[in-house]
Design a protein around this motif. Structure first.
Motif, PDB file in Angstrom:
ATOM      1  N   GLU A  83      -2.715   6.479  -5.483  1.00 38.00           N
ATOM      2  CA  GLU A  83      -3.883   6.552  -4.614  1.00 38.00           C
ATOM      3  C   GLU A  83      -4.021   7.874  -3.874  1.00 38.00           C
ATOM      4  O   GLU A  83      -5.138   8.372  -3.703  1.00 38.00           O
ATOM      5  N   ASN A 114       0.821  -1.214   0.000  1.00 38.22           N
ATOM      6  CA  ASN A 114       0.000   0.000   0.000  1.00 38.22           C
ATOM      7  C   ASN A 114       0.852   1.260   0.000  1.00 38.22           C
ATOM      8  O   ASN A 114       0.446   2.281  -0.532  1.00 38.22           O
ATOM      9  N   ASP A 140      -1.166   0.760   6.385  1.00 39.59           N
ATOM     10  CA  ASP A 140      -2.147  -0.206   6.860  1.00 39.59           C
ATOM     11  C   ASP A 140      -2.183  -0.120   8.387  1.00 39.59           C
ATOM     12  O   ASP A 140      -1.202  -0.472   9.058  1.00 39.59           O
ATOM     13  N   THR A 175       4.360   1.609   5.864  1.00 38.43           N
ATOM     14  CA  THR A 175       3.032   1.095   5.520  1.00 38.43           C
ATOM     15  C   THR A 175       1.988   2.117   5.920  1.00 38.43           C
ATOM     16  O   THR A 175       2.212   2.920   6.823  1.00 38.43           O
TER      17      THR A 175
END
Length: 127
Positions: A17, A10, A99, A97
């Motif tokens: 994104e 991610n 996440d 990350t």
């Protein structure tokens, strides 16, 4: 001191994104570092890139960015578990990350995490 920074899928997908220039931000946050991508992360990006839509585009960009990193062989099949294992074993100095659950697991293993703060900046959180 050169830090080994493990990068999650991610994080490598952030340019598409959320508009974050991941390596520019890592340069700013870390200074001297060696980027590492576990092989299961590279596999995850390749699988996602084979799909359709914005996620596939983001994964394709992430897979391309992953080629700038040293690929770390792992034994497992689940990227989050392998990132935590690398952190827990001291094989990496920090994990990048965005996440949330993974971030908590890495911090619990005693390893700092680099993650998104605000709209387009990365920050480091220590355990």
């Amino acid at each position: 001191m050169t830090e080994r920074v493990a990068i999650d899928a991610n994080a490598l997908m952030m340019p598409v994104e959320v508009g974050v220039r991941v390596f520019d931000e890592l340069d700013r946050v870390c200074g001297d570092y060696d980027p590492v991508v576990p092989d299961v992360v590279a596999d995850e990006l390749a699988t996602l890139a084979a799909g359709n839509g914005e996620a596939a585009t983001a994964a394709a960009v992430g897979a391309d960015l992953a080629t700038r990193c040293d690929e770390q062989e792992t034994d497992g099949q689940y990227a989050d578990d392998e990132l935590v294992a690398l952190a827990d074993a001291g094989a990496v100095d920090v994990v990048c990350t965005n996440d949330g659950p993974l971030r908590e697991r890495v911090l619990a293993a005693g390893t700092p995490v680099i993650h998104l703060r605000g709209r387009n900046r990365l920050t480091r959180t220590h355990p």
